[in-house]
Scaffold this active site. Sequence first.
Site, mmCIF file in Angstrom:
data_model
loop_
_atom_site.group_PDB
_atom_site.id
_atom_site.type_symbol
_atom_site.label_atom_id
_atom_site.label_comp_id
_atom_site.label_asym_id
_atom_site.label_seq_id
_atom_site.Cartn_x
_atom_site.Cartn_y
_atom_site.Cartn_z
ATOM 1 N N LYS A 53 0.836 -1.207 0.000
ATOM 2 C CA LYS A 53 0.000 0.000 0.000
ATOM 3 C C LYS A 53 0.871 1.258 0.000
ATOM 4 C CE LYS A 53 -3.800 -2.368 2.261
ATOM 5 N NZ LYS A 53 -4.365 -2.814 3.538
ATOM 6 N N GLN A 97 -4.791 -1.540 9.846
ATOM 7 C CA GLN A 97 -4.586 -2.843 9.205
ATOM 8 C C GLN A 97 -5.138 -3.964 10.091
ATOM 9 O OE1 GLN A 97 -3.289 -3.413 6.046
ATOM 10 N NE2 GLN A 97 -3.899 -5.523 6.411
ATOM 11 N N ASP A 120 -11.328 2.919 4.593
ATOM 12 C CA ASP A 120 -11.684 1.504 4.464
ATOM 13 C C ASP A 120 -13.200 1.312 4.539
ATOM 14 O OD1 ASP A 120 -9.829 -0.384 3.853
ATOM 15 O OD2 ASP A 120 -9.254 -0.839 5.921
#
Length: 284
Positions: A53, A97, A120
Amino acid sequence: MSQILDGKVVGAAVRAELTETIATHYSRWGTVPGLAVILVGEDAASAIYVASKEKSCREVGIRSHTVRLPQTASTADVVAAVNQANQDPRVHGILVQMPLPPQVNETQVLAALDPEKDVDGLTTYSQGILAQGMPGLYPCTPQGVLRLLDYYALPIRGRRALVLGRSALVGRPLGLLLLGRDATVTWGHSHTKNLPELVSEAEILVAAIGRPHLIQGDWIRPDAVVVDVGINRHGKKVVGDVDFQVAQTRASWITPVPGGVGLMTVAMLLENTWQAFRNQTGLR
Ligand code: NAP
């Protein structure tokens, strides 16, 4: 034989457009979007995802930095890191994460996250916005699936769509997005009966289960569009939830694994970060 829904091609197109947009913005205003990634512990797969990422961000001109916390971090430690990123004006998107170590309460961590920076799409606010069909930051993988279908101009309205999986990250939001595009949506999950029969009726089949080759190729309706979200280790190989070899002889379009949805997920994360930046800086 199926045609391929190619995540490499579509992901690259999204990134190229974003790179140009961000460069143009920078040359006019001197500012760039910023992404903070919060990585807790030493999970090897998570470390690989985060590194990829970071690299993707650099390539399109997004400033990213990773906040690393030890495996022993408490919920309060992670919430403090989220709060700090919430308040940092150079950070427009925050990604925690997953998975978090077992002692960290995921719900409390997500509750601390500023929904404006929730790239997200996992906060209760973001999921509620999506459930109501309002615009906002939606989860990346489901958005990536829709972008693939749209890129190849595959119709969604009125189609019978079967989404296998109902997680907050993939299956549930994906079904809602398809519903928002006027598909007739059915969800399947671990208690679903007659899976082969349901699969044989689906014009659009999305598998987001996490079981290698659970969906047998000969269940698939001829001419169906098949999107395989699953990423499963199978010996030394990575395979999807659908038996690709047989499925590709029946489906009209199909995603490969790897090379399909996974590449779209990262592209959509970059796009969400740009979107969050636009929202926070009042750009139209
Ligand atoms: P998850 O949270 O474990 O959810 C799996 C879902 O599959 C659950 O809803 C579960 O039902 C359902 N399920 C389990 N066994 C089933 C069965 N026999 N028949 C039908 N449904 C069944 O996983 P996830 O996070 O959604 O991820 C799903 C897969 O996608 C994984 O392989 C993951 O690695 C992959 N993934 C890929 C990407 C990408 O970018 N390509 C991104 C995220 C995830 P219940 O709800 O009843 O338990």
